[in-house]
Design an enzyme around this catalytic site. Structure first.
Site, mmCIF file in Angstrom:
data_model
loop_
_atom_site.group_PDB
_atom_site.id
_atom_site.type_symbol
_atom_site.label_atom_id
_atom_site.label_comp_id
_atom_site.label_asym_id
_atom_site.label_seq_id
_atom_site.Cartn_x
_atom_site.Cartn_y
_atom_site.Cartn_z
ATOM 1 N N THR A 40 43.289 42.641 48.147
ATOM 2 C CA THR A 40 42.306 42.498 47.064
ATOM 3 C C THR A 40 41.882 41.049 46.835
ATOM 4 O O THR A 40 40.868 40.812 46.185
ATOM 5 C CB THR A 40 42.896 43.052 45.746
ATOM 6 O OG1 THR A 40 44.189 42.461 45.577
ATOM 7 C CG2 THR A 40 43.010 44.559 45.783
ATOM 8 N N VAL A 43 41.412 35.970 50.546
ATOM 9 C CA VAL A 43 41.697 36.064 51.983
ATOM 10 C C VAL A 43 41.749 37.529 52.405
ATOM 11 O O VAL A 43 41.216 37.912 53.453
ATOM 12 C CB VAL A 43 43.017 35.335 52.326
ATOM 13 C CG1 VAL A 43 43.390 35.542 53.785
ATOM 14 C CG2 VAL A 43 42.894 33.841 52.007
ATOM 15 N N GLU A 66 51.553 45.790 42.241
ATOM 16 C CA GLU A 66 51.667 46.965 41.365
ATOM 17 C C GLU A 66 50.432 47.133 40.484
ATOM 18 O O GLU A 66 50.099 48.238 40.072
ATOM 19 C CB GLU A 66 52.924 46.845 40.482
ATOM 20 C CG GLU A 66 54.230 47.002 41.248
ATOM 21 C CD GLU A 66 54.296 48.317 42.024
ATOM 22 O OE1 GLU A 66 53.832 49.342 41.503
ATOM 23 O OE2 GLU A 66 54.781 48.302 43.180
ATOM 24 N N SER A 68 47.464 47.009 41.329
ATOM 25 C CA SER A 68 46.380 47.691 42.045
ATOM 26 C C SER A 68 46.819 49.012 42.683
ATOM 27 O O SER A 68 45.970 49.848 43.012
ATOM 28 C CB SER A 68 45.857 46.778 43.168
ATOM 29 O OG SER A 68 45.617 45.475 42.684
ATOM 30 N N CYS A 178 44.941 25.830 55.173
ATOM 31 C CA CYS A 178 43.551 25.790 55.676
ATOM 32 C C CYS A 178 43.020 24.363 55.886
ATOM 33 O O CYS A 178 42.198 24.137 56.786
ATOM 34 C CB CYS A 178 42.633 26.585 54.751
ATOM 35 S SG CYS A 178 43.031 26.438 53.001
ATOM 36 N N GLN A 205 38.123 19.969 49.485
ATOM 37 C CA GLN A 205 38.421 21.385 49.714
ATOM 38 C C GLN A 205 37.643 22.300 48.769
ATOM 39 O O GLN A 205 37.547 22.053 47.568
ATOM 40 C CB GLN A 205 39.934 21.610 49.574
ATOM 41 C CG GLN A 205 40.710 20.789 50.598
ATOM 42 C CD GLN A 205 42.204 21.035 50.579
ATOM 43 O OE1 GLN A 205 42.972 20.089 50.736
ATOM 44 N NE2 GLN A 205 42.640 22.266 50.415
ATOM 45 N N GLY A 209 39.373 28.168 48.489
ATOM 46 C CA GLY A 209 40.732 27.874 48.954
ATOM 47 C C GLY A 209 41.776 28.140 47.890
ATOM 48 O O GLY A 209 42.964 28.229 48.189
ATOM 49 N N HIS A 271 36.254 23.530 54.118
ATOM 50 C CA HIS A 271 37.061 22.338 53.842
ATOM 51 C C HIS A 271 36.592 21.220 54.773
ATOM 52 O O HIS A 271 36.521 21.394 56.003
ATOM 53 C CB HIS A 271 38.541 22.613 54.113
ATOM 54 C CG HIS A 271 39.191 23.492 53.089
ATOM 55 N ND1 HIS A 271 38.567 23.947 51.947
ATOM 56 C CD2 HIS A 271 40.467 23.984 53.028
ATOM 57 C CE1 HIS A 271 39.408 24.685 51.238
ATOM 58 N NE2 HIS A 271 40.566 24.721 51.873
HETATM 59 P P1 NAP Z 1 44.436 35.483 45.889
HETATM 60 O O1 NAP Z 1 42.955 35.607 45.889
HETATM 61 O O2 NAP Z 1 45.109 35.064 44.639
HETATM 62 O O3 NAP Z 1 45.062 36.910 46.361
HETATM 63 C C1 NAP Z 1 46.452 37.186 46.286
HETATM 64 C C2 NAP Z 1 46.747 38.606 46.784
HETATM 65 O O4 NAP Z 1 48.171 38.808 46.718
HETATM 66 C C3 NAP Z 1 46.102 39.716 45.947
HETATM 67 O O5 NAP Z 1 45.720 40.767 46.783
HETATM 68 C C4 NAP Z 1 47.263 40.199 45.047
HETATM 69 O O6 NAP Z 1 47.149 41.567 44.682
HETATM 70 C C5 NAP Z 1 48.428 40.028 45.995
HETATM 71 N N1 NAP Z 1 49.705 39.895 45.273
HETATM 72 C C6 NAP Z 1 50.038 38.967 44.326
HETATM 73 N N2 NAP Z 1 51.307 39.182 43.898
HETATM 74 C C7 NAP Z 1 51.766 40.267 44.585
HETATM 75 C C8 NAP Z 1 53.001 40.989 44.584
HETATM 76 N N3 NAP Z 1 54.029 40.644 43.782
HETATM 77 N N4 NAP Z 1 53.142 42.044 45.416
HETATM 78 C C9 NAP Z 1 52.130 42.420 46.238
HETATM 79 N N5 NAP Z 1 50.923 41.788 46.264
HETATM 80 C C10 NAP Z 1 50.758 40.713 45.464
HETATM 81 O O7 NAP Z 1 44.919 34.453 47.012
HETATM 82 P P2 NAP Z 1 44.199 34.049 48.417
HETATM 83 O O8 NAP Z 1 43.393 32.826 48.266
HETATM 84 O O9 NAP Z 1 43.583 35.274 48.981
HETATM 85 O O10 NAP Z 1 45.451 33.591 49.269
HETATM 86 C C11 NAP Z 1 46.360 34.513 49.859
HETATM 87 C C12 NAP Z 1 47.386 33.740 50.673
HETATM 88 O O11 NAP Z 1 46.717 33.029 51.713
HETATM 89 C C13 NAP Z 1 48.146 32.680 49.861
HETATM 90 O O12 NAP Z 1 49.468 32.622 50.319
HETATM 91 C C14 NAP Z 1 47.377 31.390 50.182
HETATM 92 O O13 NAP Z 1 48.173 30.237 50.028
HETATM 93 C C15 NAP Z 1 46.987 31.620 51.639
HETATM 94 N N6 NAP Z 1 45.807 30.920 52.124
HETATM 95 C C16 NAP Z 1 44.648 30.925 51.439
HETATM 96 C C17 NAP Z 1 43.523 30.303 51.964
HETATM 97 C C18 NAP Z 1 42.197 30.266 51.251
HETATM 98 O O14 NAP Z 1 41.274 29.562 51.738
HETATM 99 N N7 NAP Z 1 42.013 30.984 50.141
HETATM 100 C C19 NAP Z 1 43.593 29.679 53.215
HETATM 101 C C20 NAP Z 1 44.817 29.703 53.913
HETATM 102 C C21 NAP Z 1 45.894 30.329 53.359
HETATM 103 P P3 NAP Z 1 46.568 42.056 43.228
HETATM 104 O O15 NAP Z 1 45.063 41.913 43.293
HETATM 105 O O16 NAP Z 1 47.002 43.476 43.160
HETATM 106 O O17 NAP Z 1 47.186 41.173 42.204
#
Ligand code: NAP
Length: 381
Positions: A40, A43, A66, A68, A178, A205, A209, A271
């Site tokens: 959701t 990423v 939980e 979702s 990233c 950035q 991100g 970035h």
């Molecule tokens: P985000 O938008 O905050 O999404 C986080 C996801 O994790 C959501 O689907 C959330 O689900 C789920 N989640 C959170 N707590 C959870 C739990 N206890 N059990 C199961 N699912 C859980 O973050 P994002 O930017 O997509 O980043 C995701 C990962 O990729 C992170 O580790 C980040 O550091 C890494 N990353 C991000 C980027 C970037 O450019 N954004 C680049 C490289 C790496 P719900 O919606 O149900 O809460």
């Protein structure tokens, strides 16, 4: 990495035209089932978008927290960009539990707070896990993979499986942070050609991100935030590991000193990194330019669905790269380098740009999975 030749028979692998070094991408007979954890988020949604018409992979399972679970993906994902594939919108969101999620390939876009335990559970269940979180990146037998630059780190997987007691194909393969990805791609060919001693990195950035909903608009609009939690430390330790080598028992980081400044800027995607580089011996700008122009990446990375003929382009336009104009290069998988010039203190300066959620996260993970499938890793299951 072991090569397979076209006349080697119908098994998974990168095939080469007989008698040549030209790779032909292997096409699996059936598309391979994959799942996205954290589907959701920013990423996770990018995984869903990029997998919609992937020739090798078929996405039929999405999982999240939980909050979702049990609801339809289309109802809980605050869909950000492009069209949400209708068949994914209709999928129920599953818990991140390997007894419920069945795909052999797991793409994880989990928040770091949840990723450590959940990703390990999937690897323990014999799944190939492609992680975007920081948790496992610095383990000495966990590849921090970019197919064009360090496919040799995959040799660490048998050691990882033995250490962790993971069965079959069970393993964790990670993506870098990233911003590190944007820096390491131009640095890799320069390091291979000349040997880098020190690098100074200043990042700009994008807000994507920080995930979704991410940085509050009143904090970032018309503003620059000169701090991103843990980002500088991640760049400083991940970059040498990515340029390091597997020595048979551990991935030995390259001996490169890195100093990083990380800044959040009001840009949607992309970035930008400004690099100053000190080589072991003086290097002329023209020689560095020749190396970057000629670079196509490791042969192991070619011929895969996400491969680019030219993963890095150097522009001569004095005011580029810019996120608005260049972030889409190579469907978001390419790196644009500009402002290549001498450095008055060290040897070389340049600016590099890449798409943080595509090349720096979901697209990079999918590329990594293609490399693993092509090298026969899934067959280990
Ligand atoms: P985000 O938008 O905050 O999404 C986080 C996801 O994790 C959501 O689907 C959330 O689900 C789920 N989640 C959170 N707590 C959870 C739990 N206890 N059990 C199961 N699912 C859980 O973050 P994002 O930017 O997509 O980043 C995701 C990962 O990729 C992170 O580790 C980040 O550091 C890494 N990353 C991000 C980027 C970037 O450019 N954004 C680049 C490289 C790496 P719900 O919606 O149900 O809460």
């Amino acid at each position: 990495m072991q090569r397979k030749h076209l006349n080697a028979g119908p098994v998974a692998g990168v095939f080469y035209c007989p008698g040549t070094e030209d790779p032909i991408s292997f096409i699996p007979r059936n598309r391979i089932q994959v799942a996205v954890l954290g589907a959701t988020g920013a990423v996770g949604q990018t995984f869903v978008r990029l997998l919609a018409d992937h020739p090798w992979f078929e996405l039929n399972e999405v999982a999240a927290s939980e909050r979702s679970v049990g609801r339809l993906y289309g109802d809980v994902a605050q869909w950000i960009e492009g069209e949400l594939p209708p068949h994914v919108a209709a999928l129920p969101v599953l818990p991140c539990d390997p007894s419920i999620v069945s795909a052999p390939i797991i793409f994880s876009a989990l928040d770091a707070a949840a990723a450590g335990e959940i990703e390990a559970r999937f690897a323990r269940a014999g799944r190939l896990v492609f992680s975007n979180a920081k948790n496992s990146r610095m383990e000495p037998d966990v590849p921090l993979l970019i197919p064009e630059i360090n496919a040799g780190q995959l040799a660490a997987l048998p050691t990882q499986r033995k250490r962790m007691g993971w069965p079959g194909a069970g393993a964790i393969i990670t993506n870098a942070n990233c911003a590190t990805t944007a820096a390491v791609i131009p640095l890799a060919p320069l390091h291979a050609a000349f040997g880098i001693e020190q690098v100074f990195v200043a990042t700009m950035q994008a807000v994507s991100g920080a995930g979704y909903p991410g940085v509050p608009s009143l904090d970032i609009l018309g503003n620059v935030i000169p701090y991103i939690g843990e980002e500088e430390e991640k760049i400083e330790r991940e970059l040498p590991k990515m340029l390091g080598r597997w020595n048979g028992s551990t991935i030995v980081p390259a001996m490169i000193g890195v100093s990083a400044h990380a800044n959040r800027v009001p840009v949607e995607h992309g970035h930008t990194v400004c690099l100053s580089i000190k080589f072991r011996e003086p290097v002329a700008v023209a020689a560095a330019r020749d190396v970057l122009d000629a670079w196509r990446g490791d042969a192991a990375s070619r011929g895969l669905p996400s491969s680019l003929d030219q993963p890095l382009v150097v522009t001569d336009m004095p005011n580029r790269p810019q996120p608005r104009r260049d972030v889409g290069f190579g469907r978001g998988m390419g790196v644009t380098v500009g402002r290549l010039r001498a450095d008055p203190l060290w040897d070389l300066r340049l600016v590099a740009l890449t798409h943080n959620v595509v090349r720096g996260a979901a697209g990079g993970s999918i590329f990594n999975a293609e490399l693993l499938v092509a090298s026969g890793e899934l067959g280990a299951a």
